[in-house]
Motif scaffolding. Structure first.
Motif, PDB file in Angstrom:
ATOM      1  N   GLU A 144      38.011  36.997  32.813  1.00 52.07           N
ATOM      2  CA  GLU A 144      39.428  36.977  32.432  1.00 52.07           C
ATOM      3  C   GLU A 144      39.564  37.559  31.029  1.00 52.07           C
ATOM      4  O   GLU A 144      38.825  37.176  30.123  1.00 52.07           O
ATOM      5  N   TRP A 145      40.497  38.487  30.852  1.00 49.61           N
ATOM      6  CA  TRP A 145      40.723  39.102  29.547  1.00 49.61           C
ATOM      7  C   TRP A 145      41.869  38.381  28.845  1.00 49.61           C
ATOM      8  O   TRP A 145      42.774  37.837  29.489  1.00 49.61           O
ATOM      9  N   ARG A 203      42.929  44.971  32.170  1.00 48.06           N
ATOM     10  CA  ARG A 203      41.501  44.995  32.477  1.00 48.06           C
ATOM     11  C   ARG A 203      41.152  46.128  33.436  1.00 48.06           C
ATOM     12  O   ARG A 203      40.230  46.913  33.175  1.00 48.06           O
ATOM     13  N   GLY A 204      41.887  46.230  34.523  1.00 53.51           N
ATOM     14  CA  GLY A 204      41.579  47.250  35.512  1.00 53.51           C
ATOM     15  C   GLY A 204      41.718  48.661  34.969  1.00 53.51           C
ATOM     16  O   GLY A 204      40.871  49.526  35.236  1.00 53.51           O
ATOM     17  N   ARG A 259      49.396  36.702  32.779  1.00 52.01           N
ATOM     18  CA  ARG A 259      48.244  36.837  33.682  1.00 52.01           C
ATOM     19  C   ARG A 259      48.251  38.199  34.373  1.00 52.01           C
ATOM     20  O   ARG A 259      47.212  38.845  34.512  1.00 52.01           O
ATOM     21  N   SER A 316      47.267  40.837  31.886  1.00 47.30           N
ATOM     22  CA  SER A 316      45.835  40.793  31.603  1.00 47.30           C
ATOM     23  C   SER A 316      45.041  41.526  32.672  1.00 47.30           C
ATOM     24  O   SER A 316      44.131  42.304  32.365  1.00 47.30           O
ATOM     25  N   ARG A 317      45.368  41.312  33.924  1.00 49.60           N
ATOM     26  CA  ARG A 317      44.593  41.928  35.009  1.00 49.60           C
ATOM     27  C   ARG A 317      44.851  43.429  35.106  1.00 49.60           C
ATOM     28  O   ARG A 317      43.931  44.196  35.400  1.00 49.60           O
ATOM     29  N   HIS A 318      46.070  43.830  34.874  1.00 48.62           N
ATOM     30  CA  HIS A 318      46.354  45.275  34.893  1.00 48.62           C
ATOM     31  C   HIS A 318      45.653  45.959  33.719  1.00 48.62           C
ATOM     32  O   HIS A 318      45.072  47.049  33.873  1.00 48.62           O
TER      33      HIS A 318
END
Length: 376
Positions: free
Chosen positions: A226-227, A191-192, A184, A187-189
């Motif tokens: 969410e990626w 995406r950003g 998780r 994924s967020r890093h």
């Protein structure tokens, strides 16, 4: 004759080109595939020195989009990469580009693919360098895929990562977790950082075919989705890790083995439905649609779809790998010495994982002397 992509293109590409404009890159790839191992490319003849038997062999096109050529290329690549395998656990990660960016991929393929490689490596490098995680330099081999099982556009990066880092002191620090990093958080890093890169590329004019309105709306929407990032330990033995990656390294959008039949209207091929328990199914597409989907996956000329990063990069692997192997040997020796604890009586004491922090090990400290009743 066994059905293959070559036969499909030979029979139906002229009709497709009469209705659709193809750029020179796609036309050249199709010509290579149609001419592969035919008299158009020339060849050689083998003759027996005792009888009249002879055989004619035609040259292959060696195009990376050709299903006939990639099996041999995969085997040669795997043999060349064996020397870079480390005696550690490996992890297989997959980073997927959201399908809302598929249109941008068609407009600026090289820019989007390059950004995907850069964002994935930035993400893994950042996590590995964090002192709270591993605190060192990571290595990665990444392979670009642009297709799904039904030949639709599905851009993703397969990454094979050794489970450990090389610290600034030159020592090896192995990853203790079976999942390497939290999915998780990855994924967020990811995406950003990729959205940030795309915004910067748009402002610099590199995405000049994208309108300002489309850029603002699409990138804002992507930050609220969410990626998809997938991670699992590679369950293969160390010696077969490269063969494991080679299955992905030289795949084409569709192999000849998946093609089943072709009639006057359709092309039929086998695919795996991951949403239905990985069941094998058959899809029937018109000749026009089949060729259109295949052409979605023609890569820009010169684009490297297999890349190495960190201590596996081509510029430093010859220097880094011997250093890492020596550090791993030293770390294993030290670990074995720490695990073999002997008490005062000459008995070996075991080492157990700490139930509190789950990461440390319980080792013998000071021995407690026997206490007689009433001596306290």
């Amino acid at each position: 004759m066994i059905l293959g992509l070559q036969q499909v293109l030979a029979a139906h590409l002229p009709h497709y080109c009469a209705q659709h404009h193809l750029d020179s890159r796609r036309l050249r790839v199709c010509d290579h595939i149609r001419q592969c191992r035919t008299e158009a490319l020339g060849g050689y003849r083998l003759a027996c020195d005792r009888c009249d038997h002879d055989q004619t062999h035609y040259y292959s096109c060696r195009d990376r989009h050709c299903p006939q050529c990639q099996q041999r290329a995969s085997r040669h690549w795997a043999e060349a990469q064996q020397q870079a395998v480390l005696p550690v656990a490996y992890h297989h990660l997959v980073f997927t580009l959201p399908d809302t960016l598929n249109g941008w991929v068609q407009l600026h393929p090289e820019t989007l693919y390059r950004s995907l490689f850069a964002a994935v490596w930035h993400t893994l490098k950042t996590f590995a360098a964090d002192p709270k995680r591993l605190g060192g330099q990571l290595g990665m081999t990444a392979v670009l895929h642009t297709w799904g099982q039904t030949l639709t556009q599905h851009v993703h990066l397969h990454c094979l990562v050794p489970g450990g880092v090389l610290t600034e002191q030159g020592s090896w620090k192995a990853a203790r977790s079976t999942y390497l990093f939290p999915v998780r958080a990855l994924s967020r890093h990811f995406r950003g950082h990729l959205v940030y890169r795309l915004r910067r590329l748009f402002k610099s004019g590199d995405l000049y075919r994208v309108t300002a309105a489309d850029a603002d709306v699409r990138l804002d929407e992507l930050m609220h989705k969410e990626w998809v990032v997938f991670c699992r330990p590679c369950e293969h033995a160390t010696r077969s890790v490269v063969n494991y990656l080679a299955r992905y390294s030289h795949r084409t959008a569709i192999s000849n083995q998946r093609l089943l039949a072709m009639d006057e209207e359709t092309v039929s091929f086998r695919y795996k439905d991951y949403g239905d328990g990985d069941r094998q199914k058959v899809m029937h597409l018109s000749h026009q649609e089949f060729i259109r989907r295949f052409l979605l996956h023609v890569l820009p000329k010169g684009l490297m779809r297999i890349r190495h990063f960190g201590y596996l990069a081509n510029c430093c692997r010859k220097r880094r790998l011997p250093q890492i192997r020596a550090a791993i040997t030293q770390a294993e020796t030290t670990e074995a010495e720490l695990d073999r604890v002997v008490n005062r009586s000459g008995q070996e004491v075991g080492v157990w994982p700490c139930p509190a922090c789950q990461g440390g090990r319980l080792r013998m400290g000071a021995e407690l002397p026997p206490q007689r009743p009433g001596s306290g």
